[in-house]
Design a protein around this motif. Structure first.
Motif, mmCIF file in Angstrom:
data_model
loop_
_atom_site.group_PDB
_atom_site.id
_atom_site.type_symbol
_atom_site.label_atom_id
_atom_site.label_comp_id
_atom_site.label_asym_id
_atom_site.label_seq_id
_atom_site.Cartn_x
_atom_site.Cartn_y
_atom_site.Cartn_z
ATOM 1 N N ASP A 168 76.124 -11.972 67.006
ATOM 2 C CA ASP A 168 75.348 -13.360 67.259
ATOM 3 C C ASP A 168 74.461 -12.863 69.113
ATOM 4 O O ASP A 168 72.738 -12.356 68.886
ATOM 5 C CB ASP A 168 75.104 -14.784 67.967
ATOM 6 C CG ASP A 168 75.404 -15.604 66.273
ATOM 7 O OD1 ASP A 168 75.398 -15.352 65.513
ATOM 8 O OD2 ASP A 168 76.090 -16.492 66.184
ATOM 9 N N MET A 169 75.214 -12.664 69.629
ATOM 10 C CA MET A 169 74.853 -11.789 71.150
ATOM 11 C C MET A 169 73.921 -10.835 70.950
ATOM 12 O O MET A 169 73.305 -10.714 71.758
ATOM 13 C CB MET A 169 75.751 -12.606 72.336
ATOM 14 C CG MET A 169 76.273 -13.609 72.355
ATOM 15 S SD MET A 169 77.198 -13.692 74.217
ATOM 16 C CE MET A 169 76.512 -13.179 75.616
ATOM 17 N N LYS A 170 74.549 -9.480 70.348
ATOM 18 C CA LYS A 170 74.103 -8.641 70.053
ATOM 19 C C LYS A 170 72.927 -8.618 69.420
ATOM 20 O O LYS A 170 72.147 -7.979 69.620
ATOM 21 C CB LYS A 170 75.254 -7.558 69.022
ATOM 22 C CG LYS A 170 76.308 -7.112 70.013
ATOM 23 C CD LYS A 170 76.847 -6.610 68.504
ATOM 24 C CE LYS A 170 77.157 -5.818 67.820
ATOM 25 N NZ LYS A 170 77.629 -4.535 66.889
ATOM 26 N N ALA A 171 72.205 -9.445 68.416
ATOM 27 C CA ALA A 171 71.588 -9.977 67.914
ATOM 28 C C ALA A 171 70.167 -10.341 69.268
ATOM 29 O O ALA A 171 69.451 -10.071 68.958
ATOM 30 C CB ALA A 171 71.511 -10.766 66.940
ATOM 31 N N GLU A 172 70.713 -10.787 69.969
ATOM 32 C CA GLU A 172 69.824 -11.929 70.930
ATOM 33 C C GLU A 172 69.274 -10.607 71.527
ATOM 34 O O GLU A 172 68.078 -10.268 72.268
ATOM 35 C CB GLU A 172 70.457 -12.814 71.344
ATOM 36 C CG GLU A 172 69.623 -13.558 72.539
ATOM 37 C CD GLU A 172 70.092 -14.478 73.269
ATOM 38 O OE1 GLU A 172 70.261 -15.500 73.440
ATOM 39 O OE2 GLU A 172 70.971 -14.516 73.738
ATOM 40 N N HIS A 173 70.874 -9.769 71.854
ATOM 41 C CA HIS A 173 70.668 -8.999 72.963
ATOM 42 C C HIS A 173 69.143 -7.782 72.866
ATOM 43 O O HIS A 173 68.635 -6.888 72.744
ATOM 44 C CB HIS A 173 71.072 -7.803 73.058
ATOM 45 C CG HIS A 173 71.280 -7.152 74.075
ATOM 46 N ND1 HIS A 173 71.779 -7.440 75.081
ATOM 47 C CD2 HIS A 173 71.277 -5.233 73.645
ATOM 48 C CE1 HIS A 173 71.441 -5.586 75.858
ATOM 49 N NE2 HIS A 173 71.646 -5.197 74.982
ATOM 50 N N ARG A 174 69.748 -7.951 71.359
ATOM 51 C CA ARG A 174 68.060 -6.734 70.441
ATOM 52 C C ARG A 174 66.487 -7.484 70.391
ATOM 53 O O ARG A 174 66.067 -6.399 70.345
ATOM 54 C CB ARG A 174 69.131 -6.095 69.034
ATOM 55 C CG ARG A 174 69.409 -5.262 68.933
ATOM 56 C CD ARG A 174 70.274 -5.062 67.664
ATOM 57 N NE ARG A 174 70.721 -5.712 66.869
ATOM 58 C CZ ARG A 174 71.853 -5.967 66.852
ATOM 59 N NH1 ARG A 174 73.181 -5.543 66.774
ATOM 60 N NH2 ARG A 174 72.253 -6.865 65.571
ATOM 61 N N ARG A 175 66.528 -8.165 70.523
ATOM 62 C CA ARG A 175 65.657 -8.975 70.891
ATOM 63 C C ARG A 175 65.121 -9.348 71.848
ATOM 64 O O ARG A 175 63.323 -8.855 71.938
ATOM 65 C CB ARG A 175 65.802 -10.464 69.726
ATOM 66 C CG ARG A 175 65.894 -10.769 68.327
ATOM 67 C CD ARG A 175 65.540 -11.996 68.170
ATOM 68 N NE ARG A 175 66.168 -13.201 69.028
ATOM 69 C CZ ARG A 175 67.800 -13.529 68.728
ATOM 70 N NH1 ARG A 175 68.329 -13.126 67.259
ATOM 71 N NH2 ARG A 175 68.260 -14.345 68.649
ATOM 72 N N ILE A 176 65.630 -9.237 72.660
ATOM 73 C CA ILE A 176 64.959 -8.802 74.262
ATOM 74 C C ILE A 176 64.892 -7.792 75.402
ATOM 75 O O ILE A 176 63.635 -7.880 75.240
ATOM 76 C CB ILE A 176 66.350 -9.675 74.676
ATOM 77 C CG1 ILE A 176 66.232 -11.763 74.845
ATOM 78 C CG2 ILE A 176 66.059 -9.870 76.378
ATOM 79 C CD1 ILE A 176 67.413 -12.501 75.412
ATOM 80 N N VAL A 177 65.423 -6.924 74.965
ATOM 81 C CA VAL A 177 65.932 -5.436 75.476
ATOM 82 C C VAL A 177 65.022 -4.617 74.799
ATOM 83 O O VAL A 177 65.527 -4.330 73.058
ATOM 84 C CB VAL A 177 67.567 -5.381 75.538
ATOM 85 C CG1 VAL A 177 67.445 -3.764 75.841
ATOM 86 C CG2 VAL A 177 68.212 -6.421 76.432
ATOM 87 N N PRO A 178 64.037 -3.854 75.078
ATOM 88 C CA PRO A 178 63.677 -3.049 74.210
ATOM 89 C C PRO A 178 64.012 -1.895 73.884
ATOM 90 O O PRO A 178 65.126 -2.053 75.068
ATOM 91 C CB PRO A 178 62.278 -2.451 75.513
ATOM 92 C CG PRO A 178 62.680 -3.235 76.626
ATOM 93 C CD PRO A 178 63.905 -4.279 76.254
ATOM 94 N N ASP A 179 64.035 -1.090 73.061
ATOM 95 C CA ASP A 179 64.681 -0.008 71.927
ATOM 96 C C ASP A 179 64.797 0.830 74.116
ATOM 97 O O ASP A 179 65.178 1.586 73.703
ATOM 98 C CB ASP A 179 63.430 0.161 71.561
ATOM 99 C CG ASP A 179 64.011 -0.525 70.228
ATOM 100 O OD1 ASP A 179 64.885 -1.476 70.054
ATOM 101 O OD2 ASP A 179 62.865 -0.196 69.364
ATOM 102 N N ARG A 180 63.125 0.924 74.290
ATOM 103 C CA ARG A 180 63.110 2.113 74.954
ATOM 104 C C ARG A 180 62.977 1.016 76.611
ATOM 105 O O ARG A 180 61.104 1.770 76.641
ATOM 106 C CB ARG A 180 62.425 3.524 75.027
ATOM 107 C CG ARG A 180 63.524 3.809 73.466
ATOM 108 C CD ARG A 180 61.867 5.418 73.210
ATOM 109 N NE ARG A 180 62.747 6.261 71.911
ATOM 110 C CZ ARG A 180 61.615 7.167 71.296
ATOM 111 N NH1 ARG A 180 60.917 7.319 71.982
ATOM 112 N NH2 ARG A 180 62.161 7.404 69.907
ATOM 113 N N PRO A 181 63.411 0.895 77.179
ATOM 114 C CA PRO A 181 62.982 0.290 78.441
ATOM 115 C C PRO A 181 62.374 1.878 79.364
ATOM 116 O O PRO A 181 63.104 2.609 78.745
ATOM 117 C CB PRO A 181 64.162 -0.356 78.964
ATOM 118 C CG PRO A 181 64.883 0.411 78.554
ATOM 119 C CD PRO A 181 64.789 0.940 77.152
ATOM 120 N N PRO A 182 61.218 1.223 80.317
ATOM 121 C CA PRO A 182 61.100 2.054 81.204
ATOM 122 C C PRO A 182 62.182 3.164 82.024
ATOM 123 O O PRO A 182 63.255 2.397 82.193
ATOM 124 C CB PRO A 182 59.873 0.938 81.771
ATOM 125 C CG PRO A 182 59.363 0.566 81.548
ATOM 126 C CD PRO A 182 60.835 -0.381 80.528
#
Length: 291
Positions: A168-182
């Motif tokens: 669940d936390m990995k799924a939430e992390h993927r929703r929050i964190v951009p694939d390629r942050p600045p």
């Protein structure tokens, strides 16, 4: 399919009473419906039957007094209730299962509750547990380091609960964190990613300890079977010697059976050693569980 990527199967909290576990295991569809909050509605009354009962009541009212109408109404309600009880037994049974699943929604884990990586880890834990519990030496009560029938299902359940949370936390992390942050702020996300990786690594090591225990048990199982086979042959040594004495024409071709008991003792020693190694793996497993 890669055996390390197989889907896990339904897992139920081993501390639940057998009566509840049996209901939960009886219908995975009911568990999925409970997850979605879907309760099937009772079958609606047939319009034709409703019309027939209404017509019957009107007919009785036309022929009898008010008391006759009341008796007729009660009779119709009784017949209708009995008919509904007998008409939809499967539906009632399924609704009961869903109600039980809703009441114990946190006491079972479905394969879809985990992502592929966590699901594969849980399946590995389930396979290792089943290998130990199904082994001949466990069923012969030769593994007395831990109570496998209690400890292993409980550990598997604890691992599964943590894997669900990690998933669940990995799924939430993927929703929050951009694939390629600045690039300028990418390092700020790193601690969170590493925390998830550390949790997965810790659970993987715990599962590996369980798998090592299962591997040692399988090894001891093989020696245990060989030891039993040799003991059976040892009891038949006179028959083999008699056969050789009756049929061998050349003394040089006679097999040496005099060392059979020594070989059996060596296999027995190897078996005891393999059981000790399995017990050592069990102790390591308990250490990993406590860490």
């Amino acid at each position: 399919m890669d055996p390390r990527r197989r889907h896990p199967h339904l897992l139920i909290d081993p501390s639940l009473p057998d009566s509840v576990s049996a209901v939960l295991r009886a219908s995975p569809q009911a568990l999925r419906a409970a997850r979605l909050g879907e309760m099937p509605k009772p079958r609606a009354l047939d319009p034709v039957k409703l019309f027939s009962m209404t017509a019957l009541l009107l007919f009785v009212a036309a022929l009898t007094s008010a008391g006759g109408v009341i008796i007729a109404v009660l009779l119709v309600l009784l017949i209708s209730g009995l008919h509904r009880l007998a008409a939809d037994p499967d539906g009632r049974r399924e609704r009961r299962r869903i109600r039980v699943a809703m009441e114990h929604s946190d006491r079972f884990i479905l394969p879809e509750d985990l992502d592929p990586e966590c699901g594969a880890l849980l399946r590995r834990a389930q396979d290792a547990t089943e290998a130990v519990l199904g082994s001949a030496i466990n069923q012969a009560h030769l593994l007395d380091t831990i109570d496998n029938a209690v400890t292993l299902p409980l550990q598997t359940w604890q691992i599964a609960r943590k894997l669900v949370r990690l998933s669940d936390m990995k799924a939430e992390h993927r929703r929050i964190v951009p694939d390629r942050p600045p690039r300028e702020v990418a390092d700020a996300f790193t601690p969170y990613t590493r925390a998830l990786e550390a949790a997965e690594l810790s659970l993987t090591r715990r599962i590996e300890a369980l798998e090592e225990y299962a591997r040692q048990v399988r090894k001891a199982d093989g020696v245990y079977r060989a030891y039993g086979q040799l003991q059976t042959l040892a009891e038949r040594t006179p028959q083999y010697e008699a056969l050789v004495a009756e049929t061998a024409e050349d003394a040089l071709t006679v097999p040496d059976l005099t060392h059979l008991s020594d070989q059996a003792q060596q296999v027995g020693k190897l078996f005891r050693q393999s059981v000790d190694e399995a017990r050592s793996a069990a102790r390591h497993l308990l250490t990993a569980a406590d860490s």
